[in-house]
Write an enzyme that holds these catalytic residues in place. Structure first.
Site, PDB file in Angstrom:
ATOM      1  N   HIS A 174      18.398 -17.881 -21.899  1.00 35.26           N
ATOM      2  CA  HIS A 174      19.083 -16.581 -21.899  1.00 35.26           C
ATOM      3  C   HIS A 174      19.784 -16.278 -23.235  1.00 35.26           C
ATOM      4  CE1 HIS A 174      18.122 -16.865 -17.816  1.00 35.26           C
ATOM      5  NE2 HIS A 174      19.247 -17.355 -17.343  1.00 35.26           N
TER       6      HIS A 174
ATOM      7  N   LYS B  79      11.016 -20.209 -14.795  1.00 37.88           N
ATOM      8  CA  LYS B  79      11.629 -21.214 -15.632  1.00 37.88           C
ATOM      9  C   LYS B  79      12.118 -22.363 -14.741  1.00 37.88           C
ATOM     10  CE  LYS B  79      16.427 -19.614 -16.078  1.00 37.88           C
ATOM     11  NZ  LYS B  79      17.324 -20.719 -15.930  1.00 37.88           N
TER      12      LYS B  79
ATOM     13  N   HIS C  79      14.302 -14.175 -16.004  1.00 31.80           N
ATOM     14  CA  HIS C  79      14.729 -12.931 -15.345  1.00 31.80           C
ATOM     15  C   HIS C  79      15.750 -12.162 -16.171  1.00 31.80           C
ATOM     16  CE1 HIS C  79      18.118 -15.441 -14.113  1.00 31.80           C
ATOM     17  NE2 HIS C  79      18.780 -14.319 -14.001  1.00 31.80           N
TER      18      HIS C  79
ATOM     19  N   ASP D 298      20.194 -24.929 -19.124  1.00 32.34           N
ATOM     20  CA  ASP D 298      20.292 -23.920 -18.064  1.00 32.34           C
ATOM     21  C   ASP D 298      20.341 -22.496 -18.618  1.00 32.34           C
ATOM     22  OD1 ASP D 298      20.491 -23.089 -15.394  1.00 32.34           O
ATOM     23  OD2 ASP D 298      22.669 -22.937 -15.531  1.00 32.34           O
TER      24      ASP D 298
END
Lengths: 423, 540
Positions: free
Chosen positions: B291, B199, B229, B286
């Site tokens: 995530h 990413k 991840h 970010d």
């Protein structure tokens, strides 16, 4: 609850090491005491957890870390027929204290003809999983039973199990699998752990007895799980053999296997029945069970060979299996070797399909398993698999991690028993 | 995730006649001919095919801190094939030996478990260095020749795993060069080709689509492994086990019983040395776009039909597509951005974001975001999902909290306070665990009710180190299992949610920034966002 000779507690050991700060990942002894009765053991266990918070000493002598919790995920019972076996088992289990916190009972017998007595060492081992985490602790009871008490191990074990937790029974050495003592213990167990490759003689009698246990309806409701380190140790071999048939063009040969031959290390003078054949036997049995082969002729000494007379290695064993209409020859061949007796040296598989022949030789070199194969005269690329010898601690950990019984292992065990004349 | 071999192959006869013959004992069940039944039940992790891994950006920080240590752990655990080589591609001039020396130092510093000298030496001997600029055709022409030579010498059989651990701006160029030299072509007699992309996958919907298009011109989607991840983390993977491996929670996992869901990703650190990166990124790009939305989709998705990559990703995409893009009016109502000013974190005075290294003193970049999202589907309609993520919050914690509805009828009239509704909190980090809150009677003659918790921490049941996320993901890519990688449509669906938010801020006058002090739980507006619905953020 007490047993003969029991009664007096010997109290808490006051060693300075008990308060030492923990090192991440290293089990630390946090409690140690001795007693000589079952009632004493139960009282000690209660004292351990009543005395919380157990603390370790900080640099200034102030209590530093509170032990988090007693944690148990299973009861692990080890039957060590001699105290030395118990010591070895204890060393393995201590290394698992953090990974698989259990209530561990190590039971050994001594002095069978003397008076009855009991000596129990109760410990709490704790492990710091990482910095700033609370310690995780588990109980460890090392029991030696003398005289007649040592003949009634099940009666000692039963009251000390944590209820509602599964019971794993690890029986290193030569377990007397068909004895009353064994059956009494197995009735409490969900899983039996053995190492078939350490059995004395050729090991086949015990193997047949082990196979009978998995079908015994009185044990764990007919679903007793059995883990044999001898079979677990072969996992990398199995991976290597399976990899030969991953190629789509070679997969059809899996249904065309015509022979399986295993060579294994034997020492001169061992003679017939003197070398443990459990490991080589499992290779054939696993392959046969995966491919749904039936045993037509169990393994018998190959009358065409004279190994016994020549090198004293014992005879080769030959038998036959059937897969559909195809006959599959099986052969276990002892070879003189410096390696530990019974160690697998090679697994050789031959398969035919449409007038083509696939030959596979899987062998071990140092810490690798190597697969060499050829299709007719064409040599196929060699593959190597890292296969360092797996220590008992890893095998025990894998055993504990597995849940329920492994149908692949059960099938291999049943086939192995049939290969040596069992039902 | 399909690493463990699956259960025994289906060996059932297929036709009624065959079934009857088997029933009569006239037909012996035979194993299925098109599967390798020897793989059934192998408990050990499968070892990938021999291959060459080509790591672009091998001299970068990510490679040194994460990629090489993860590979070394896989080597240590015998999970890499013995016929395995790594070609490290970078711009800086290195000899093989000097580069290995650099990696050796990084392994000492960043390895999860210290490596034996011998194991480290074996691992390092598998690494060769290939110097070159990505714009230079010669770099890739020489690489192609070198890879063929490695195949011949080391038996790696034409299997290649490319890994782009470079700046995102270099991705299209490298992909195009791989295409030009034919290194993407899979060969008929084996020889798979896969590519791992780090990413960020674009910085908005348009750039994500452009990147997907450029990658898609060279590689098929099945060859592409986009790493987030977070998906490789043990506890995130366990979320699926928790939801779909336990029977008691799933019946409650819907609008009928759940009042709302909170997902928090709090960091106590600031931007550290990544000021210039963060200036262009901000909290939304970010962590929220990837995530947080990944966590949300795992919590909210329907059970997949199988535990295979596409079945799993289909369900996640459905959730993301069920979140309507917010209009500017909805963004100003349901999204709060924040930026930290100076403050105190963990007994230490820290500077504000605008005073950080490489940060514009008038920066408008958000270091905090709180949002209220809706999932318009049958299961979740009307259940708000509150998300918050930020830097310089009081502590580091990632958590998913499922707040259940209260009891329908107040039975304990005499109790001083009503029992609090039940709550299930899944802690992702640190102290991974699961907490269930419920009411209990206070001992005594009265009928007071107090909230108690059942708190399970992984550390107490499994006091064993989990593999690093990169170990899990690299091994999965080598084995061709894409379950934990993000698919192109998933990336675009997530950007469809995040892009309108970041774009609206361009035209929207900024709130007065900074608007929260370092060491606090974000701006007041974030509290208002949830409190106007009669709810509160969980105190973590």
């Amino acid at each position: 609850m007490g047993v003969a000779g029991g009664g007096s507690e010997r109290g808490l050991m006051d060693a300075p090491a008990l308060n030492a700060p923990g090192i991440v990942g290293q089990p630390a002894l946090r409690w140690s005491s001795r007693t000589d009765s079952l009632a004493g053991i139960e009282a000690e266990l209660a004292r351990i957890w009543r005395s919380a918070p157990l603390t370790t000493e900080g640099v200034d002598g102030m209590p530093e870390r509170r032990i988090a919790a007693r944690t148990s995920v299973l009861n692990l019972v080890v039957i060590a027929r001699q105290p030395e076996l118990g010591e070895r088992a204890a060393a393995v289990i201590r290394m698992l204290a953090g990974r698989h916190p259990s209530r561990t009972l190590i039971v050994s017998s001594a002095d069978p003809d003397g008076p009855s007595w009991l000596d129990a060492h109760i410990q709490a081992h704790c492990i710091l999983p990482r910095e700033n985490a609370p310690e995780t602790c588990a109980e460890f009871i090392n029991l030696i039973a003398g005289g007649e008490t040592g003949q009634h191990v099940a009666a000692i074990v039963a009251p000390l199990l944590v209820h509602d937790l599964p019971v794993t029974l690890w029986w290193p050495g030569d377990p007397p699998l068909i004895s009353r003592q064994a059956l009494d213990l197995l009735e409490m167990a969900d899983r039996l752990v053995v190492d078939g490759s350490s059995w004395s003689g050729d090991g086949v009698d015990r193997l047949r007895a082990l196979a009978a246990l998995v079908d015994d309806r009185d044990l764990a409701g007919g679903t007793l799980a059995v883990s044999d380190f001898a079979l677990l140790r072969q996992s990398r071999w199995r991976e290597a053999i399976a990899s030969c048939f991953d190629r789509p063009d070679l997969l059809p040969f899996l249904r065309g296997i015509t022979s399986v031959a295993v060579t294994y290390a034997a020492h001169r003078g061992a003679g017939a029945g003197g070398t443990n054949i459990i490991k080589p036997l499992y290779h054939v049995a696993w392959l046969a069970s995966r491919l749904e082969m039936t045993v037509v002729r169990p393994l018998v000494a190959d009358s065409a060979e004279e190994h016994d007379g020549v090198a004293g290695l014992g005879p080769a064993l030959i038998g036959s299996l059937r897969a559909g209409r195809r006959q599959v020859d099986a052969r276990l061949q002892p070879v003189a070797s410096e390696l530990p007796s019974g160690t697998t040296l090679t697994v050789e598989i031959t398969a035919h399909r449409h007038h083509q022949a696939l030959g596979i030789i899987v062998s071990a070199e140092a810490e690798s398993v190597i697969v060499r194969s050829s299709l007719d005269s064409q040599t196929l690329p060699e593959r190597r698999f890292m296969a360092p010898r797996r220590a008992d601690v890893d095998l025990l950990a894998e055993t504990i991690e597995s849940v329920g019984r492994d149908p692949i292992a059960v099938a291999a065990l049943r086939t192995a028993a049939r290969l040596v004349g069992g039902q | 995730m399909a690493r463990k071999a699956t259960a025994t192959a289906d060996t059932a006869p297929r036709t009624i006649r065959e079934l009857r013959m088997e029933h009569d004992g006239r037909r012996k069940r035979t194993a299925k001919h098109d599967t390798n039944v020897l793989r059934d039940g192998l408990r050990l992790d499968r070892v990938p095919d021999p291959h060459v891994m080509v790591l672009f950006g091998a001299t970068g920080d990510l490679s040194h801190r994460k990629v090489f240590p993860a590979l070394a752990q896989l080597w240590r655990s015998n999970l890499l094939p013995q016929d395995w080589m790594l070609v490290a591609v970078g711009r800086r001039p290195y000899e093989d030996e000097t580069f290995r020396g650099e990696i050796g130092k990084s392994l000492e510093q960043f390895s999860r478990v210290p490596l034996d000298t011998e194991v480290a030496a074996q691992f390092l001997s598998r690494i060769v260095y290939h110097q070159g600029d990505f714009v230079d055709y010669g770099t890739f022409d020489r690489l192609a020749i070198r890879l063929d030579a490695i195949d011949a010498e080391h038996g790696t059989r034409g299997h290649r795993l490319f890994y782009l651990a470079t700046q995102a701006s270099a991705f299209p160029l490298i992909v195009a060069q791989l295409g030009r030299t034919g290194l993407d072509h899979e060969m008929s007699g084996g020889g798979w080709r896969r590519i791992i992309i780090e990413k960020p996958f674009g910085r908005d919907l348009d750039s994500a689509k452009r990147l997907n298009r450029e990658v898609g011109r060279v590689f098929r989607e099945a060859q592409v492994y986009r790493i987030d991840h977070y998906l490789g983390k043990e506890t995130v993977r366990n979320l699926m086990v928790f939801r779909f491996g336990n029977g008691i929670f799933e019946p409650l996992w819907n609008r009928r019983y759940v009042d709302h869901v909170q997902i928090t990703m709090a960091e106590s650190i600031g931007v550290e040395e990544r000021g210039s990166f963060y200036e262009e990124t901000g909290a939304t790009r970010d962590v929220v776009q990837n995530h947080l939305l990944q966590l949300l989709s795992l919590v909210a998705m329907e059970p997949p039909t199988t535990f295979e990559a596409d079945a799993l990703r289909d369900e996640k995409v459905k959730v993301l597509r069920a979140i309507p893009a917010l209009s500017p009016a909805e963004i100003s109502r349901d999204v709060v951005r924040g930026q930290y000013g100076p403050g105190w974190v963990a007994a230490e005075a820290v500077k504000g974001y605008r005073a950080e290294h490489e940060v514009d003193p008038d920066s408008e970049t958000e270091t905090f975001l709180a949002a209220r999202l809706q999932i318009d589907d049958w299961r979740w309609s009307g259940v708000p999902f509150y998300l918050r993520a930020g830097k310089r919050l009081p502590k580091r914690a990632t958590e998913i909290a499922i707040q259940f509805k209260g009891v329908p009828h107040r039975l304990f009239q005499d109790a001083a306070v009503d029992p609090e509704p039940n709550l299930l909190a899944i802690r992702i980090q640190p102290d991974e665990g699961i907490l269930l809150r419920f009411g209990s009677k206070v001992p005594g003659l009265g009928l007071d009710i107090r909230t108690v918790t059942m708190d399970f921490t992984y550390g107490s049941a499994f006091a064993v180190d989990s593999p690093d996320a990169y170990e899990t993901l690299l091994l999965d890519a080598m084995l061709g299992d894409a379950s934990l990688f993000t698919r192109a449509d998933e990336v675009e669906a997530a950007w469809s949610i995040a892009t309108p938010i970041v774009e609206s801020w361009v035209n929207d006058p900024e709130p007065k920034l900074p608007n929260y002090a370092a060491g606090t739980w974000g701006p007041e507006a974030a509290d208002d966002l949830i409190e106007r619905d009669g709810r509160r953020w969980r105190r973590i």
